[in-house]
Design an enzyme around this catalytic site. Structure first.
Site, PDB file in Angstrom:
ATOM      1  N   ASP A   9       6.706 -10.123   4.573  1.00  8.93           N
ATOM      2  CA  ASP A   9       5.725 -10.374   5.617  1.00  8.93           C
ATOM      3  C   ASP A   9       6.135 -11.682   6.290  1.00  8.93           C
ATOM      4  O   ASP A   9       6.876 -12.493   5.708  1.00  8.93           O
ATOM      5  CB  ASP A   9       4.338 -10.483   4.986  1.00  8.93           C
ATOM      6  N   SER A  43       5.594  -6.646   9.165  1.00  5.35           N
ATOM      7  CA  SER A  43       4.639  -7.569   9.774  1.00  5.35           C
ATOM      8  C   SER A  43       3.627  -6.838  10.650  1.00  5.35           C
ATOM      9  O   SER A  43       3.877  -5.733  11.129  1.00  5.35           O
ATOM     10  CB  SER A  43       5.407  -8.595  10.623  1.00  5.35           C
ATOM     11  N   GLY A  44       2.507  -7.488  10.854  1.00  4.27           N
ATOM     12  CA  GLY A  44       1.556  -7.007  11.842  1.00  4.27           C
ATOM     13  C   GLY A  44       2.028  -7.299  13.253  1.00  4.27           C
ATOM     14  O   GLY A  44       1.521  -6.723  14.222  1.00  4.27           O
ATOM     15  N   ASN A 230      -3.450  -6.820   4.747  1.00  5.71           N
ATOM     16  CA  ASN A 230      -2.615  -5.751   5.298  1.00  5.71           C
ATOM     17  C   ASN A 230      -1.323  -5.537   4.513  1.00  5.71           C
ATOM     18  O   ASN A 230      -0.507  -4.689   4.875  1.00  5.71           O
ATOM     19  CB  ASN A 230      -2.299  -6.001   6.777  1.00  5.71           C
TER      20      ASN A 230
END
Length: 278
Positions: A9, A43-44, A230
C-alpha cells in the site's frame, strides 16, 4: 525462504507523511529486486497518481490501483484489467454527493476530476497532496467548482472509483449509511475522513486475483504491507499480511504481523530486515 512477491500500500505504508518513500527503505527494496523478489503496489490511488512512487521503485508487476478497480502495467503503459462502476448506479451516487455538498473525486481510466467548494485554487493545490495523497500531475488532474458536477457527463468516462472527502470526520458513518441504500456498489474507508466507492465486489483482493491469474503470482509466496481498512481483503488473501504499527485497528486485527516502527521511521525496512534474517 519462499517469499517471491511483496505488495505495498502507499499512503500510510510505503510513503512517509511527506508523500515519498524513505531512502533507506527504497535502497533495501531495490536490493531485494536484484535478488529476484518481485515488487508492486496496491493502492486506493489512481494509477495516474501512483506514477510518482514508481519513479523511486520500479514495480516488477502491474500495479493495483483504485482499490482493485484498475490494474495498470507501467511497462506497456496500458491497463490490463478494468472493473468500472456501472453507469446505472452512478445517478444515485451523484444525487447523494450533490445533496451533502462534500468534496468528491471521480477516478477514471485517464484522468481524475475533482469537484469542490474550495474556490481558492492555491488552497486546492496545497491540500491535494496533504489531504487525499494526490500528486500534482498537470493535465491529468482536473479541479472544478462544485456546481460543475451538474454538467459532468459521466457516461463519457470509465469511472473506476469515486472518492468522497469530508472535513468533518464524525460525518463519515452517516455518509456510509447513505451509501448502504445504493445497490451494487462497494465502499470502504481508506482514510478517517474519506470513503472510497467502487463497483460491487471490487477491492484490492480483486486486483490481486488479476495478478494471480495472469502473472504467475502465488499468494502463498506473497507478502502484503498495509495500514488501513481497505487492506483487509488483500491481507486475507496472502500468506504474510503485515500491518504498519500506525495502521487502523481493523487492519492490524487482520494482519499476521505488525511492524515495530511506523511509516515515518522505516517500519518496512526494519521489519523486512528482521524477517529475512530468520
Amino acid at each position: 525462504m519462499e517469499l517471491k512477491n511483496i505488495i505495498f500500500d502507499l499512503d500510510g505504508t510505503l510513503l512517509s507523511s511527506n508523500q515519498i518513500p524513505l531512502e533507506q527503505t527504497v535502497e533495501f527494496l531495490k536490493d531485494l529486486q536484484k535478488k529476484g523478489i518481485r515488487i508492486t503496489f496496491a493502492s486506493g490511488r489512481s494509477h495516474i497518481l501512483i506514477r510518482n512512487t514508481a519513479t523511486f521503485i520500479t514495480p516488477n508487476l502491474p500495479v493495483i490501483s483504485s482499490n482493485g478497480a484498475l490494474v495498470y502495467d507501467f511497462a506497456s503503459e496500458k491497463p490490463v484489467h478494468i472493473k468500472p462502476i456501472d453507469n446505472k448506479v452512478i445517478p444515485a451516487i451523484m444525487q447523494m454527493l450533490l445533496e451533502f455538498q462534500e468534496t468528491f473525486y471521480f477516478y477514471t481510466d485517464k484522468k481524475v476530476f475533482a469537484f469542490t467548494h474550495e474556490l481558492d485554487s492555491a488552497k486546492i493545490l496545497s491540500t491535494r497532496s496533504q489531504i487525499v495523497g494526490i500528486d500534482l500531475i498537470e493535465n491529468n488532474y482536473i479541479v472544478n467548482k462544485f456546481e460543475k458536477a451538474l454538467d459532468f457527463d459521466f457516461k463519457q468516462h470509465t469511472i473506476t472509483k469515486i472518492l468522497l472527502v469530508t472535513k468533518n470526520r464524525e460525518k463519515v458513518p452517516f455518509l456510509a449509511k447513505q451509501l448502504d441504500q445504493i445497490q451494487d456498489i462497494n465502499y470502504v474507508s481508506s482514510m478517517t475522513f474519506a470513503l472510497d466507492i467502487m463497483q460491487k465486489d471490487v477491492n484490492k483482493a480483486y486486483g490481486l486475483k488479476v495478478l494471480v491469474d495472469n502473472y504467475n503470482l502465488d499468494p502463498e509466496k506473497t507478502m502484503v504491507f498495509g495500514d488501513a481498512d481497505n487492506d483487509v481483503e488483500i491481507f486475507q488473501s496472502v500468506k504474510w499480511p503485515v500491518a504498519l504499527v500506525n495502521g487502523t485497528d481493523l487492519a492490524k486485527k487482520n494482519a499476521k504481523f505488525i511492524t515495530e516502527y511506523d511509516n515515518n521511521h522505516n517500519g518496512i525496512y526494519f521489519f523486512l530486515k528482521k524477517f529475512l534474517a530468520t
